[in-house]
Motif scaffolding. Sequence first.
Motif, short mmCIF file in Angstrom:
data_model
loop_
_atom_site.label_atom_id
_atom_site.label_comp_id
_atom_site.label_asym_id
_atom_site.label_seq_id
_atom_site.Cartn_x
_atom_site.Cartn_y
_atom_site.Cartn_z
N TYR A 35 -34.71 -2.62 -14.78
CA TYR A 35 -34.08 -1.76 -13.76
C TYR A 35 -32.56 -1.91 -13.84
N THR A 39 -29.73 0.94 -14.74
CA THR A 39 -28.59 1.11 -13.83
C THR A 39 -27.28 1.07 -14.61
N ALA A 59 -34.31 7.74 -17.63
CA ALA A 59 -35.28 6.65 -17.76
C ALA A 59 -36.23 6.91 -18.92
N VAL A 96 -28.56 -1.40 -7.98
CA VAL A 96 -29.83 -1.41 -8.73
C VAL A 96 -31.03 -1.09 -7.83
N ALA A 100 -34.04 1.55 -8.40
CA ALA A 100 -35.42 1.05 -8.50
C ALA A 100 -36.35 1.69 -7.47
N VAL A 105 -38.65 6.83 -11.90
CA VAL A 105 -38.09 5.72 -12.67
C VAL A 105 -39.14 4.61 -12.77
N ARG A 106 -39.79 4.34 -11.65
CA ARG A 106 -40.79 3.27 -11.62
C ARG A 106 -41.96 3.60 -12.54
N LEU A 109 -40.89 2.82 -16.13
CA LEU A 109 -40.69 1.39 -16.43
C LEU A 109 -41.99 0.59 -16.27
N ASP A 181 -35.63 -3.11 -1.09
CA ASP A 181 -36.80 -3.44 -1.92
C ASP A 181 -38.08 -3.53 -1.10
#
Length: 220
Positions: A35, A39, A59, A96, A100, A105-106, A109, A181
């Motif tokens: 992540y 960034t 991404a 970041v 995230a 994006v998640r 990744l 988060d």
Amino acid sequence: MIIAIDGPAGAGKSTVAKILAQRLGFLYLDTGAMYRALTFKVLEKNIQISDEPTISRLANEVKIDLSTNPDGSLSVILDGADVSLAIRQPRITQVVSDIAKIQKVRTVLVQLQRELGLKGNCVLDGRDIGTVVFPDAQIKFYIDASAAQRVSRRYKELSGLGQQIALEDVARDLSNRDKIDSTRQASPLRKADDAIYIDTTELSIEQVVQKMLDYCKING
Ligand code: DC
């Protein structure tokens, strides 16, 4: 075998994950570094943090490679360039969590993390490893520590990297990231029901690693 380690920033996850992987002869995957690498690219390309479609596309385009050096340190290679140190800069840390929290994006990744994790025995650390990335991991740990202890550890770590940063700034950043988060919609930080909870506030690194190794011996 997959060992999942989750927990908030500064709880000591990556320190113990790295040592645990070394002792067990497992691969180590620092998912936060991924992540952070993305960034870095977003900032390098001057993309607005709020521009989710462009960041999601990016991404899919970037190539992120992680490898462990013989001395145990981690190399993060982003599109062929070594960004291992650059991704620890405060300008990255400050934003970041906003990158995230983007679901697309998640998705990208997490897919990459699954592919890399399945290459062999692997220790992964992050926020959603035991809940989302590898919900069937044989062994899961949730590492935590008091907020004051986490701030103090992060401060020492950054000072060790030569960063001139005030303790209050570290505290503010940590609390801000904790909030993003753990309250985001896309796979928020949460202890998996079957994860072993370890409070590291009063424990040394070696004590935490030993606890984990003992648990792995019995359950691995
Ligand atoms: O562990 P770290 O501080 O390097 O992680 C950087 C950021 O990435 C953190 O604020 C949350 C996010 N992250 C995440 O959402 N999921 C992961 N598996 C790992 C990190």
